[in-house]
Design a protein around this motif. Structure first.
Motif, PDB file in Angstrom:
ATOM      1  N   GLY A 106      16.700  18.841  -7.768  1.00  0.00           N
ATOM      2  CA  GLY A 106      16.073  18.024  -7.228  1.00  0.00           C
ATOM      3  C   GLY A 106      16.511  16.546  -6.026  1.00  0.00           C
ATOM      4  O   GLY A 106      17.712  17.091  -5.948  1.00  0.00           O
ATOM      5  N   GLY A 107      16.262  15.771  -5.330  1.00  0.00           N
ATOM      6  CA  GLY A 107      16.864  14.328  -5.094  1.00  0.00           C
ATOM      7  C   GLY A 107      15.678  13.761  -4.941  1.00  0.00           C
ATOM      8  O   GLY A 107      14.259  13.441  -5.385  1.00  0.00           O
ATOM      9  N   ALA A 108      16.213  13.012  -5.090  1.00  0.00           N
ATOM     10  CA  ALA A 108      16.122  11.408  -4.469  1.00  0.00           C
ATOM     11  C   ALA A 108      15.903  10.676  -3.173  1.00  0.00           C
ATOM     12  O   ALA A 108      16.806  10.387  -2.520  1.00  0.00           O
ATOM     13  N   SER A 109      14.448  10.254  -2.614  1.00  0.00           N
ATOM     14  CA  SER A 109      14.780   9.892  -0.980  1.00  0.00           C
ATOM     15  C   SER A 109      14.867   8.824  -1.496  1.00  0.00           C
ATOM     16  O   SER A 109      14.446   7.784  -2.160  1.00  0.00           O
ATOM     17  N   SER A 110      14.817   7.939  -0.333  1.00  0.00           N
ATOM     18  CA  SER A 110      14.645   6.770  -0.150  1.00  0.00           C
ATOM     19  C   SER A 110      13.111   5.931   0.273  1.00  0.00           C
ATOM     20  O   SER A 110      13.467   4.658   0.916  1.00  0.00           O
ATOM     21  N   THR A 111      12.466   6.780   0.434  1.00  0.00           N
ATOM     22  CA  THR A 111      11.394   7.059   0.716  1.00  0.00           C
ATOM     23  C   THR A 111      10.388   6.530  -0.178  1.00  0.00           C
ATOM     24  O   THR A 111      11.083   6.608  -1.357  1.00  0.00           O
ATOM     25  N   GLY A 112       9.705   5.478  -0.150  1.00  0.00           N
ATOM     26  CA  GLY A 112       8.458   5.911  -1.761  1.00  0.00           C
ATOM     27  C   GLY A 112       7.682   4.415  -1.736  1.00  0.00           C
ATOM     28  O   GLY A 112       7.243   3.868  -0.426  1.00  0.00           O
ATOM     29  N   ALA A 113       6.794   3.903  -2.440  1.00  0.00           N
ATOM     30  CA  ALA A 113       6.091   3.358  -2.528  1.00  0.00           C
ATOM     31  C   ALA A 113       6.705   1.754  -2.951  1.00  0.00           C
ATOM     32  O   ALA A 113       6.464   0.510  -2.717  1.00  0.00           O
ATOM     33  N   GLY A 114       7.999   1.645  -2.742  1.00  0.00           N
ATOM     34  CA  GLY A 114       8.008   0.148  -2.960  1.00  0.00           C
ATOM     35  C   GLY A 114       7.931  -0.631  -1.406  1.00  0.00           C
ATOM     36  O   GLY A 114       7.586  -1.637  -1.742  1.00  0.00           O
ATOM     37  N   LEU A 115       7.005   0.370  -0.704  1.00  0.00           N
ATOM     38  CA  LEU A 115       7.289  -0.638   0.491  1.00  0.00           C
ATOM     39  C   LEU A 115       5.882  -1.145   0.606  1.00  0.00           C
ATOM     40  O   LEU A 115       5.881  -2.279   1.222  1.00  0.00           O
ATOM     41  N   VAL A 116       5.210  -0.712  -0.304  1.00  0.00           N
ATOM     42  CA  VAL A 116       3.671  -1.948  -0.627  1.00  0.00           C
ATOM     43  C   VAL A 116       3.164  -3.276  -1.301  1.00  0.00           C
ATOM     44  O   VAL A 116       3.143  -3.541  -0.753  1.00  0.00           O
ATOM     45  N   ALA A 117       4.798  -3.088  -2.441  1.00  0.00           N
ATOM     46  CA  ALA A 117       5.149  -4.451  -1.994  1.00  0.00           C
ATOM     47  C   ALA A 117       5.321  -4.926  -1.598  1.00  0.00           C
ATOM     48  O   ALA A 117       5.468  -6.649  -1.191  1.00  0.00           O
ATOM     49  N   ARG A 118       6.456  -4.985  -0.382  1.00  0.00           N
ATOM     50  CA  ARG A 118       7.098  -5.585   0.204  1.00  0.00           C
ATOM     51  C   ARG A 118       6.036  -5.288   1.385  1.00  0.00           C
ATOM     52  O   ARG A 118       6.145  -7.158   2.200  1.00  0.00           O
ATOM     53  N   GLU A 119       5.352  -4.685   2.007  1.00  0.00           N
ATOM     54  CA  GLU A 119       4.921  -5.517   2.721  1.00  0.00           C
ATOM     55  C   GLU A 119       2.803  -5.830   2.221  1.00  0.00           C
ATOM     56  O   GLU A 119       2.432  -6.243   3.828  1.00  0.00           O
ATOM     57  N   GLU A 159      -0.064  -9.527  -0.586  1.00  0.00           N
ATOM     58  CA  GLU A 159      -0.674 -10.101   0.166  1.00  0.00           C
ATOM     59  C   GLU A 159      -1.783  -9.836  -0.534  1.00  0.00           C
ATOM     60  O   GLU A 159      -3.367 -10.879  -0.357  1.00  0.00           O
ATOM     61  N   ALA A 160      -2.239  -8.616  -0.211  1.00  0.00           N
ATOM     62  CA  ALA A 160      -3.496  -7.463   0.186  1.00  0.00           C
ATOM     63  C   ALA A 160      -3.977  -7.115  -0.847  1.00  0.00           C
ATOM     64  O   ALA A 160      -3.078  -7.119  -2.451  1.00  0.00           O
ATOM     65  N   LEU A 209      -5.178  -4.514  -2.865  1.00  0.00           N
ATOM     66  CA  LEU A 209      -4.803  -3.238  -2.342  1.00  0.00           C
ATOM     67  C   LEU A 209      -6.325  -2.325  -2.705  1.00  0.00           C
ATOM     68  O   LEU A 209      -6.150  -0.643  -1.931  1.00  0.00           O
ATOM     69  N   ASP A 210      -7.018  -2.245  -3.657  1.00  0.00           N
ATOM     70  CA  ASP A 210      -8.031  -1.647  -4.033  1.00  0.00           C
ATOM     71  C   ASP A 210      -8.879  -1.867  -2.797  1.00  0.00           C
ATOM     72  O   ASP A 210      -9.266  -0.606  -1.796  1.00  0.00           O
ATOM     73  N   ARG A 211      -8.990  -2.979  -2.300  1.00  0.00           N
ATOM     74  CA  ARG A 211     -10.108  -2.959  -0.477  1.00  0.00           C
ATOM     75  C   ARG A 211      -9.580  -2.382   0.454  1.00  0.00           C
ATOM     76  O   ARG A 211      -9.759  -1.522   1.147  1.00  0.00           O
ATOM     77  N   LEU A 212      -7.752  -1.930   0.268  1.00  0.00           N
ATOM     78  CA  LEU A 212      -6.952  -2.479   1.188  1.00  0.00           C
ATOM     79  C   LEU A 212      -7.215  -0.323   1.446  1.00  0.00           C
ATOM     80  O   LEU A 212      -6.981   0.333   1.943  1.00  0.00           O
ATOM     81  N   THR A 213      -7.192   0.308   0.074  1.00  0.00           N
ATOM     82  CA  THR A 213      -6.785   1.855   0.208  1.00  0.00           C
ATOM     83  C   THR A 213      -8.373   2.442   0.940  1.00  0.00           C
ATOM     84  O   THR A 213      -8.168   2.940   0.927  1.00  0.00           O
ATOM     85  N   GLU A 214      -9.499   1.751   0.575  1.00  0.00           N
ATOM     86  CA  GLU A 214     -10.769   1.708   0.434  1.00  0.00           C
ATOM     87  C   GLU A 214     -11.066   1.562   2.081  1.00  0.00           C
ATOM     88  O   GLU A 214     -11.816   2.468   3.115  1.00  0.00           O
ATOM     89  N   SER A 245       5.483   5.733  14.543  1.00  0.00           N
ATOM     90  CA  SER A 245       6.146   6.523  16.295  1.00  0.00           C
ATOM     91  C   SER A 245       4.858   5.134  17.336  1.00  0.00           C
ATOM     92  O   SER A 245       5.736   5.338  18.215  1.00  0.00           O
ATOM     93  N   ARG A 246       4.398   4.835  16.645  1.00  0.00           N
ATOM     94  CA  ARG A 246       3.478   3.854  17.397  1.00  0.00           C
ATOM     95  C   ARG A 246       2.911   2.496  16.440  1.00  0.00           C
ATOM     96  O   ARG A 246       3.904   2.722  16.197  1.00  0.00           O
ATOM     97  N   GLY A 247       2.822   1.327  16.883  1.00  0.00           N
ATOM     98  CA  GLY A 247       2.356  -0.086  16.700  1.00  0.00           C
ATOM     99  C   GLY A 247       1.165   0.063  15.495  1.00  0.00           C
ATOM    100  O   GLY A 247       0.329   0.752  16.199  1.00  0.00           O
ATOM    101  N   PRO A 248       0.517  -0.212  14.675  1.00  0.00           N
ATOM    102  CA  PRO A 248      -0.834  -0.160  13.742  1.00  0.00           C
ATOM    103  C   PRO A 248      -1.541  -0.682  14.785  1.00  0.00           C
ATOM    104  O   PRO A 248      -1.041  -1.955  15.321  1.00  0.00           O
ATOM    105  N   SER A 249      -2.486  -0.176  14.302  1.00  0.00           N
ATOM    106  CA  SER A 249      -4.349  -1.536  15.157  1.00  0.00           C
ATOM    107  C   SER A 249      -4.333  -2.326  14.091  1.00  0.00           C
ATOM    108  O   SER A 249      -5.190  -3.011  14.737  1.00  0.00           O
ATOM    109  N   ASP A 250      -4.043  -1.939  12.627  1.00  0.00           N
ATOM    110  CA  ASP A 250      -4.835  -3.442  11.836  1.00  0.00           C
ATOM    111  C   ASP A 250      -3.160  -2.938  11.149  1.00  0.00           C
ATOM    112  O   ASP A 250      -2.938  -1.725  10.417  1.00  0.00           O
ATOM    113  N   ARG A 251      -4.084  -3.653  10.090  1.00  0.00           N
ATOM    114  CA  ARG A 251      -3.521  -3.815   8.780  1.00  0.00           C
ATOM    115  C   ARG A 251      -4.142  -2.423   7.964  1.00  0.00           C
ATOM    116  O   ARG A 251      -2.670  -1.445   7.380  1.00  0.00           O
TER     117      ARG A 251
END
Length: 498
Positions: free
Chosen positions: A296-309, A312-313, A315-320, A354-360
């Protein structure tokens, strides 16, 4: 040892953001758990932690686990896992005298080239072609260059869980071949490559002894027992990396099964009969306590960006809000830190959109989707190497708390995914402790008895073609950047066919 009740097995997990401990019975009943935070120092390619906080956090987490319902008098063994490739130096008394260089610290680039030039044949025999700059051996050479007095003063290499094991038993301990794999240990022969180390000017005195995971390496000493809320004399079992621990904790221990652990980063591991060789040096294989191999292996991608980006959101509502946007045409390669390790090696890789997001909400949807696409590429790469990839897939890690993300991963992978109850690396260490010290016989039996199933998610065909199209677009972007080899992309494209 006294105390009424069933035997209890204690597992401890040293993660990136915190330490977790669980106390589990032989039939998988969770009696107690605890957690304590860890803090990091990140700047560019630098990622360090203060090793002293590891022990304080372990004592806090273990104390909570015992106080929340587990009688410490019933604990029969303890095992500790840690982040893969995290190393430091300790003095003659076991005290840490250098910072903890974390699993993705990338400063040892020059040393990695030296390690690969001198050990190319050895690393090929071990199943991977090259060591990466974040691995333990390049970082050991980096540390020795910056502490030139280390050898004369009797300092030696210590992996993250070695630091904890020594504090637990009160004397020097050998390291396990799982954590030592990235430091050059030969898991098949349980030896260090002496000739390579001599060429690198790494003396044997710097290296700890080697044992297989599951080996009893001592007993909890009086001082450690007092600090952690345990009782003296509990056997301490040599552990594994956090990725391997997550695999054991998922119950994916039989040949052909796979565990995909999504926490701060994405770690994917499976089980094969034989050692898997990777000419590109992306996949590496640990040795299972059962005798099988764990590629196997370990990627440098992951959920660590959720807390970073999205700290303040809600997450339950953002996921919805994000759910109806999936699949999204916005593609992200969501790297938590610079450089990629799996499913390809690209030290210069950086996160991109690939482009800028339209919203959060769209940005969050693209983050979840991007990780799922990387996970799919990991499986495609393993398939290209000849690994059996049609077995059970078990999802673990903190990201499994998000049901939309779980279903998305099943949809993107186009296969059922299982979610076990209480699955976590700490549970895997409890399984290892039990299988090594008189619990349910053998690793597979211990895992089957202690890891309880929860639910299985079936893939939906609704957005299959859209995900296939987005996945192929991401492959093209990665090839265009020069990170993903064309042969890998071609194989992945072929597997998008019905």
């Amino acid at each position: 040892m006294t105390g009424d009740g069933p035997d209890v097995w204690l597992g401890v997990d040293l993660g990136t953001q915190g330490v977790r401990a669980v106390a589990v019975t032989s039939d998988g009943l969770l009696l107690g758990s605890g957690a304590a935070p860890l803090t990091s120092n990140r700047r560019g390619e630098r990622h360090e932690q203060d090793p002293d906080q590891w022990w304080r956090a372990v004592c806090s987490a273990v104390g909570q686990a015992c106080a929340s319902g587990a009688d410490p008098r019933r604990v029969r063994a303890v095992a500790v896992d840690a982040t893969s490739g995290t190393v430091t130096l300790t003095d003659r008394y076991g005290r840490c005298v250098a910072p903890g260089l974390m699993y993705d610290d990338g400063r040892a680039g020059v040393e990695a080239e030296q390690v690969n030039a001198l050990g190319e044949q050895r690393w090929a025999e071990a199943g991977y072609r090259r060591m990466q700059r974040s691995w333990g051996l390049p970082k050991l050479r980096w540390l020795l260059d910056r502490y030139p007095h280390a050898v004369a003063e009797g300092w030696r290499l210590a992996h993250q869980n070695d630091v904890i094991n020594r504090r637990l038993v009160g004397h020097d301990v050998p390291t396990d071949t799982s954590n030592a794999l990235k430091s050059g240990a030969d898991a098949a022969t349980v030896t260090w490559p002496e000739q390579v180390f001599a060429a690198l000017d790494v003396p044997a005195s710097v290296l700890p002894g080697l044992v297989l995971p599951g080996t009893v390496i001592g007993e909890v000493c009086t001082g450690a027992a007092a600090e952690c809320g345990l009782v003296p004399g509990i056997p301490v079992v040599a552990g594994m990396t956090d990725g391997c621990a997550a695999q054991l904790g998922s119950g994916a221990t039989s040949v052909g099964s796979w565990n995909s652990a999504l926490g701060t980063t994405l770690v994917l591991k499976g089980v094969t009969e034989d050692l898997l060789h990777d000419p590109n040096g992306v996949v590496y294989s640990h040795r299972s306590p059962s005798g099988h191999w764990l590629p196997g292996g370990a990627s440098s991608t992951g959920a660590g960006l959720v807390a970073r980006e999205f700290a303040e959101a809600g997450l339950d509502r953002l996921t919805e809000e994000a759910a109806p946007l999936l699949p999204t045409g916005l593609l992200r390669y969501p790297l938590v830190s610079s450089g990629e390790r799996f499913p390809f090696v690209a030290p210069d890789a950086v996160a991109f959109r690939s482009r800028g997001p339209s919203d959060r909400a769209e940005d969050f949807a693209a983050l979840m989707q991007g990780v799922a696409y990387v996970e799919r590429l990991c499986f495609d790469y393993l398939n290209m190497l000849g690994a059996p990839t049609d077995g059970a897939v078990v999802l673990t890690g903190g990201a499994t708390r998000n049901p939309v993300w779980n279903q998305l991963r099943a949809d993107v992978l186009r296969r059922p995914v299982a979610l076990p109850r209480h699955a976590q690396p700490a549970l895997g260490m409890a399984v290892l402790a039990a299988s090594s010290c008189g619990g349910p016989g053998g690793l597979d039996r211990a895992a089957a008895a202690m890891v309880r199933p929860d639910r299985v998610l079936e893939p939906r065909a609704t957005h299959r073609s859209a995900h296939d199209e987005g996945y192929v677009r991401l492959l093209d972007l990665l090839v265009r950047r020069g990170w993903l080899p064309g042969t890998v992309a071609a194989h992945a494209r072929e597997r998008t066919a019905p």
